[in-house]
Write a protein that holds these residues in place. Structure first.
Motif, PDB file in Angstrom:
ATOM      1  N   VAL A 221       0.850  -1.178   0.000  1.00 15.24           N
ATOM      2  CA  VAL A 221       0.000   0.000   0.000  1.00 15.24           C
ATOM      3  C   VAL A 221       0.889   1.233   0.000  1.00 15.24           C
ATOM      4  CG1 VAL A 221      -1.784   1.263   1.243  1.00 15.24           C
ATOM      5  CG2 VAL A 221      -1.818  -1.231   1.211  1.00 15.24           C
ATOM      6  N   ASP A 222       0.800   2.039  -1.043  1.00 13.31           N
ATOM      7  CA  ASP A 222       1.611   3.252  -1.136  1.00 13.31           C
ATOM      8  C   ASP A 222       0.984   4.365  -0.308  1.00 13.31           C
ATOM      9  OD1 ASP A 222       3.477   2.180  -2.914  1.00 13.31           O
ATOM     10  OD2 ASP A 222       2.125   2.534  -4.607  1.00 13.31           O
ATOM     11  N   LEU A 223       1.813   5.132   0.357  1.00 11.07           N
ATOM     12  CA  LEU A 223       1.364   6.294   1.101  1.00 11.07           C
ATOM     13  C   LEU A 223       1.961   7.553   0.478  1.00 11.07           C
ATOM     14  CD1 LEU A 223       1.756   5.106   4.797  1.00 11.07           C
ATOM     15  CD2 LEU A 223      -0.258   4.998   3.354  1.00 11.07           C
ATOM     16  N   ASP A 224       1.229   8.654   0.557  1.00 12.19           N
ATOM     17  CA  ASP A 224       1.739   9.931   0.068  1.00 12.19           C
ATOM     18  C   ASP A 224       2.660  10.514   1.136  1.00 12.19           C
ATOM     19  OD1 ASP A 224       2.282  12.368  -0.957  1.00 12.19           O
ATOM     20  OD2 ASP A 224       0.201  12.978  -1.270  1.00 12.19           O
ATOM     21  N   ILE A 225       3.956  10.282   0.977  1.00 13.77           N
ATOM     22  CA  ILE A 225       4.910  10.688   2.017  1.00 13.77           C
ATOM     23  C   ILE A 225       5.017  12.201   2.145  1.00 13.77           C
ATOM     24  CG2 ILE A 225       6.229   8.563   1.745  1.00 13.77           C
ATOM     25  CD1 ILE A 225       8.356  10.199   0.290  1.00 13.77           C
ATOM     26  N   HIS A 226       4.554  12.939   1.125  1.00 12.57           N
ATOM     27  CA  HIS A 226       4.677  14.399   1.171  1.00 12.57           C
ATOM     28  C   HIS A 226       3.766  15.021   2.228  1.00 12.57           C
ATOM     29  CE1 HIS A 226       7.172  14.332  -2.425  1.00 12.57           C
ATOM     30  NE2 HIS A 226       6.305  13.483  -2.936  1.00 12.57           N
ATOM     31  N   LYS A 227       2.763  14.288   2.671  1.00  6.77           N
ATOM     32  CA  LYS A 227       1.837  14.812   3.672  1.00  6.77           C
ATOM     33  C   LYS A 227       2.169  14.344   5.091  1.00  6.77           C
ATOM     34  CE  LYS A 227      -2.037  15.134   0.423  1.00  6.77           C
ATOM     35  NZ  LYS A 227      -3.425  14.691   0.108  1.00  6.77           N
ATOM     36  N   ILE A 228       3.217  13.550   5.231  1.00  8.19           N
ATOM     37  CA  ILE A 228       3.575  13.043   6.557  1.00  8.19           C
ATOM     38  C   ILE A 228       4.185  14.163   7.383  1.00  8.19           C
ATOM     39  CG2 ILE A 228       5.019  11.407   7.822  1.00  8.19           C
ATOM     40  CD1 ILE A 228       4.755   9.487   5.489  1.00  8.19           C
ATOM     41  N   PRO A 229       3.681  14.413   8.605  1.00 13.47           N
ATOM     42  CA  PRO A 229       4.164  15.546   9.416  1.00 13.47           C
ATOM     43  C   PRO A 229       5.607  15.361   9.885  1.00 13.47           C
ATOM     44  CG  PRO A 229       2.053  14.701  10.207  1.00 13.47           C
ATOM     45  CD  PRO A 229       2.586  13.691   9.247  1.00 13.47           C
ATOM     46  N   ASN A 230       6.231  16.496  10.226  1.00 13.38           N
ATOM     47  CA  ASN A 230       7.542  16.450  10.869  1.00 13.38           C
ATOM     48  C   ASN A 230       7.548  17.180  12.212  1.00 13.38           C
ATOM     49  OD1 ASN A 230       7.558  19.122   9.911  1.00 13.38           O
ATOM     50  ND2 ASN A 230       8.873  18.604   8.154  1.00 13.38           N
ATOM     51  N   PHE A 232       5.024  17.310  15.713  1.00 15.72           N
ATOM     52  CA  PHE A 232       3.859  16.746  16.389  1.00 15.72           C
ATOM     53  C   PHE A 232       3.667  17.490  17.710  1.00 15.72           C
ATOM     54  CE2 PHE A 232       5.541  13.715  13.519  1.00 15.72           C
ATOM     55  CZ  PHE A 232       4.501  12.930  13.075  1.00 15.72           C
ATOM     56  N   ILE A 233       2.484  18.040  17.901  1.00 15.90           N
ATOM     57  CA  ILE A 233       2.217  18.839  19.094  1.00 15.90           C
ATOM     58  C   ILE A 233       0.993  18.272  19.818  1.00 15.90           C
ATOM     59  CG2 ILE A 233       1.650  21.119  20.008  1.00 15.90           C
ATOM     60  CD1 ILE A 233       2.996  22.311  17.511  1.00 15.90           C
ATOM     61  N   GLY A 234       1.162  17.957  21.079  1.00 15.19           N
ATOM     62  CA  GLY A 234       0.062  17.477  21.907  1.00 15.19           C
ATOM     63  C   GLY A 234      -0.259  18.482  22.989  1.00 15.19           C
ATOM     64  N   LYS A 235      -1.551  18.708  23.209  1.00 11.55           N
ATOM     65  CA  LYS A 235      -1.979  19.670  24.211  1.00 11.55           C
ATOM     66  C   LYS A 235      -3.242  19.157  24.882  1.00 11.55           C
ATOM     67  CE  LYS A 235      -3.396  24.524  24.663  1.00 11.55           C
ATOM     68  NZ  LYS A 235      -3.660  25.796  23.924  1.00 11.55           N
ATOM     69  N   ILE A 267       2.919  20.327  10.207  1.00  9.59           N
ATOM     70  CA  ILE A 267       2.544  20.200  11.619  1.00  9.59           C
ATOM     71  C   ILE A 267       1.252  19.389  11.777  1.00  9.59           C
ATOM     72  CG2 ILE A 267       1.919  21.484  13.706  1.00  9.59           C
ATOM     73  CD1 ILE A 267       3.527  23.847  12.534  1.00  9.59           C
ATOM     74  N   LYS A 268       1.269  18.504  12.765  1.00 11.51           N
ATOM     75  CA  LYS A 268       0.064  17.783  13.155  1.00 11.51           C
ATOM     76  C   LYS A 268      -0.170  18.002  14.645  1.00 11.51           C
ATOM     77  CE  LYS A 268      -2.341  13.342  12.847  1.00 11.51           C
ATOM     78  NZ  LYS A 268      -2.288  11.942  12.355  1.00 11.51           N
ATOM     79  N   THR A 269      -1.375  18.428  14.996  1.00 13.80           N
ATOM     80  CA  THR A 269      -1.679  18.729  16.388  1.00 13.80           C
ATOM     81  C   THR A 269      -2.677  17.734  16.946  1.00 13.80           C
ATOM     82  OG1 THR A 269      -3.462  20.254  15.771  1.00 13.80           O
ATOM     83  CG2 THR A 269      -1.249  21.182  16.047  1.00 13.80           C
ATOM     84  N   PHE A 270      -2.587  17.500  18.243  1.00 17.73           N
ATOM     85  CA  PHE A 270      -3.483  16.600  18.963  1.00 17.73           C
ATOM     86  C   PHE A 270      -4.017  17.356  20.177  1.00 17.73           C
ATOM     87  CE2 PHE A 270      -0.361  14.160  16.732  1.00 17.73           C
ATOM     88  CZ  PHE A 270      -1.053  13.088  16.194  1.00 17.73           C
ATOM     89  N   SER A 271      -5.299  17.685  20.148  1.00 14.73           N
ATOM     90  CA  SER A 271      -5.933  18.365  21.271  1.00 14.73           C
ATOM     91  C   SER A 271      -6.721  17.331  22.063  1.00 14.73           C
ATOM     92  CB  SER A 271      -6.859  19.475  20.771  1.00 14.73           C
ATOM     93  OG  SER A 271      -7.430  20.172  21.850  1.00 14.73           O
ATOM     94  N   LEU A 272      -6.246  17.007  23.251  1.00 13.31           N
ATOM     95  CA  LEU A 272      -6.831  15.954  24.069  1.00 13.31           C
ATOM     96  C   LEU A 272      -7.633  16.546  25.213  1.00 13.31           C
ATOM     97  CD1 LEU A 272      -3.662  13.669  24.283  1.00 13.31           C
ATOM     98  CD2 LEU A 272      -5.481  13.608  22.576  1.00 13.31           C
ATOM     99  N   ASP A 273      -8.777  15.943  25.497  1.00 12.67           N
ATOM    100  CA  ASP A 273      -9.587  16.386  26.632  1.00 12.67           C
ATOM    101  C   ASP A 273      -9.004  15.902  27.950  1.00 12.67           C
ATOM    102  OD1 ASP A 273     -11.432  17.705  25.033  1.00 12.67           O
ATOM    103  OD2 ASP A 273     -12.644  15.907  24.745  1.00 12.67           O
ATOM    104  N   ASN A 274      -8.471  14.677  27.933  1.00 16.64           N
ATOM    105  CA  ASN A 274      -7.983  14.077  29.172  1.00 16.64           C
ATOM    106  C   ASN A 274      -6.777  13.195  28.886  1.00 16.64           C
ATOM    107  OD1 ASN A 274     -10.375  14.728  31.115  1.00 16.64           O
ATOM    108  ND2 ASN A 274     -11.350  13.866  29.304  1.00 16.64           N
ATOM    109  N   ILE A 275      -5.917  13.088  29.879  1.00 19.89           N
ATOM    110  CA  ILE A 275      -4.764  12.186  29.812  1.00 19.89           C
ATOM    111  C   ILE A 275      -4.348  11.909  31.250  1.00 19.89           C
ATOM    112  CG2 ILE A 275      -2.887  13.876  29.811  1.00 19.89           C
ATOM    113  CD1 ILE A 275      -3.145  10.924  27.360  1.00 19.89           C
TER     114      ILE A 275
END
Length: 352
Positions: A221-230, A232-235, A267-275
Motif C-alpha cells: 500500500v503506497d502512502l503519500d509521504i509528502h503529507k507526513i508531518p515532521n 507533532f504537538i500534543g496539548k 505540523i500535526k496537532t493533537f488536542s486531548l480532553d484528558n490524559i
C-alpha cells in the motif's frame, strides 16, 4: 479435523449444538473483535437428554435440553483447541421448501458492554486509579475474569461522565489515555487489558512448507509521504487540568521528511480532553510520531487453520516471495473440511 460447538449455560457445558456451517472472524481494530455466523437447523436446537423424576412416582421421564438463544453461549472447538466463545445477538429464521434454518449472528461478550450505557451522570474523584474504575464498571456487568497489565495511573482531576454514555466506548477511551490497547476478549471469554508494546518475538511462523499452505502474494500500500508531518504537538485542552504540552520535532538532517531536509514544517496537532499524566501525553505523541515515520506493507495469506491467534499477534513469514515479521490485523476461518484460514498482516517496510 473435527469442529465441535459446545453449549455453555452459566459457564457450564450442557451439550453440543449441531451446526450446518460456521464462519469466524477476528478484527483487532474493531470494538467487538471476535464474531461469527452460524447456520443451525431449526429442528436441531434440542440436544442431549436428562432424566427427570415424575412427581409422586418412582418413574423417570426423558427431557431434552433446548438451546436458549438468550442465556446460552457457544464455544467453538477445532479438535480440542478453542476458537472462540460467543453469544447470540441475532437469529433470523430462513425458510425454504426443504428446511428451516436459524442464521445466528454471534459475538464475543464485549457485545454486552457495547449494549450498556451509564444509567446516570457518573462522578469520579481525582486520584482514582484508572484500572480500579474500569474494573468497577466491568464488575457491574458481571465480568470478573480479567487479566491485566498493572499501572498506577490515576485521574488527575475530578471527572464526570454523562448519562447514557456507551460503556465500551468509555472504557476504551480511558484505556487510550493510559496507552493501553482497547479491551479484548480471548477465545475462552477472559478479558485482557494490555499496555501498548512492540513484540519482536514471533508467536506464529509460516514457511515454504506444504502444511502451511501459503497461497497469496503481498500487496504493498503506497502512502503519500509528502503529507507526513515532521512536527507533532500534543496539548490537553481542559480547564480542570494542569497545563500539559508536548512538542516533538523530526529535525534529523538525514531524514527526507525532517524540517531540516525539507526546509519547511508540516505540523500535526493533537488536542486531548484528558490524559493520565504529562508522561502519558509524551508517550501518546511518541507513539503517533512513530506511526507516521513508517510506510506499511499489507499482506494477505492463507494457511491451514490454527488456533491461539489473539490481539495483534506477531507473525514471521519466510517464503520465496515474502519474508519478515508482520503484525496480524485480522483473520477469518471457514469451519469446514477446506482447512483454510485467511490472515491480513501488516509490517513497517520503510523507516523514513
Amino acid at each position: 479435523m473435527i469442529f465441535k460447538y459446545e453449549v455453555l449455560r452459566t459457564r457450564v457445558p450442557i451439550g453440543t449444538l449441531f451446526v450446518e456451517s460456521c464462519n469466524i472472524k477476528f478484527d483487532s481494530t474493531a470494538n467487538i473483535k471476535r464474531a461469527a455466523q452460524l447456520v443451525v437447523n431449526s429442528n436441531k436446537l434440542k440436544f442431549n437428554t436428562e432424566y427427570v423424576k415424575v412427581s409422586n412416582s418412582r418413574r423417570y421421564t426423558k427431557k431434552e435440553i433446548e438451546f436458549d438463544r438468550i442465556k446460552d453461549r457457544i464455544r467453538v472447538y477445532l479438535d480440542d483447541k478453542c476458537l472462540g466463545t460467543f453469544m447470540v445477538c441475532s437469529s433470523p429464521l430462513s425458510t425454504s421448501d426443504k428446511t428451516d434454518n436459524y442464521e445466528f449472528e454471534v459475538y464475543d461478550e464485549s457485545f454486552i458492554i457495547d449494549q450498556s450505557g451509564l444509567e446516570s451522570r457518573l462522578f469520579v474523584a481525582a486520584g482514582t486509579k484508572y484500572l480500579d474504575f474500569i474494573f468497577e464498571r466491568l464488575a457491574s456487568l458481571g465480568f470478573e475474569n480479567i487479566e491485566n497489565d498493572n499501572t498506577d495511573a490515576t485521574f488527575l482531576v475530578d471527572r464526570e461522565f454523562e448519562f447514557g454514555k456507551n460503556v465500551l466506548e468509555l472504557i476504551n477511551e480511558l484505556l487510550k489515555e493510559i496507552n493501553y490497547y482497547s479491551i479484548y476478549f480471548d477465545e475462552f471469554g477472559t478479558i485482557h487489558l494490555t499496555k501498548i508494546r512492540e513484540s519482536l518475538t514471533a508467536k506464529h511462523k509460516y514457511a515454504d512448507d506444504p502444511k502451511f499452505s501459503i497461497i497469496s502474494q503481498p500487496v504493498l500500500v503506497d502512502l503519500d509521504i509528502h503529507k507526513i508531518p515532521n512536527i507533532f504537538i500534543g496539548k490537553v485542552s481542559n480547564p480542570d487540568y494542569p497545563e500539559m504540552f508536548y512538542r516533538k520535532v523530526n529535525d534529523d538532517p538525514t531524514n527526507i521528511l525532517s524540517t531540516k531536509y525539507r526546509g519547511y514544517p508540516v505540523i500535526k496537532t493533537f488536542s486531548l480532553d484528558n490524559i493520565a499524566s504529562q508522561q502519558e501525553l509524551e508517550n501518546y505523541i511518541d507513539i503517533e510520531y512513530l506511526k507516521c515515520q513508517q510506510v506499511l506493507e499489507r499482506v494477505e495469506i492463507s494457511t491451514a487453520i490454527e488456533t491461539n491467534h489473539g490481539l495483534l499477534d506477531t507473525v514471521q513469514i519466510d517464503t520465496e516471495d515474502v519474508k519478515g515479521l508482520y503484525k496480524e490485523i485480522s483473520w477469518e476461518i471457514e469451519c469446514s473440511t477446506a482447512n483454510n484460514m485467511r490472515h491480513s498482516l501488516e509490517r513497517n517496510v520503510i523507516d523514513l
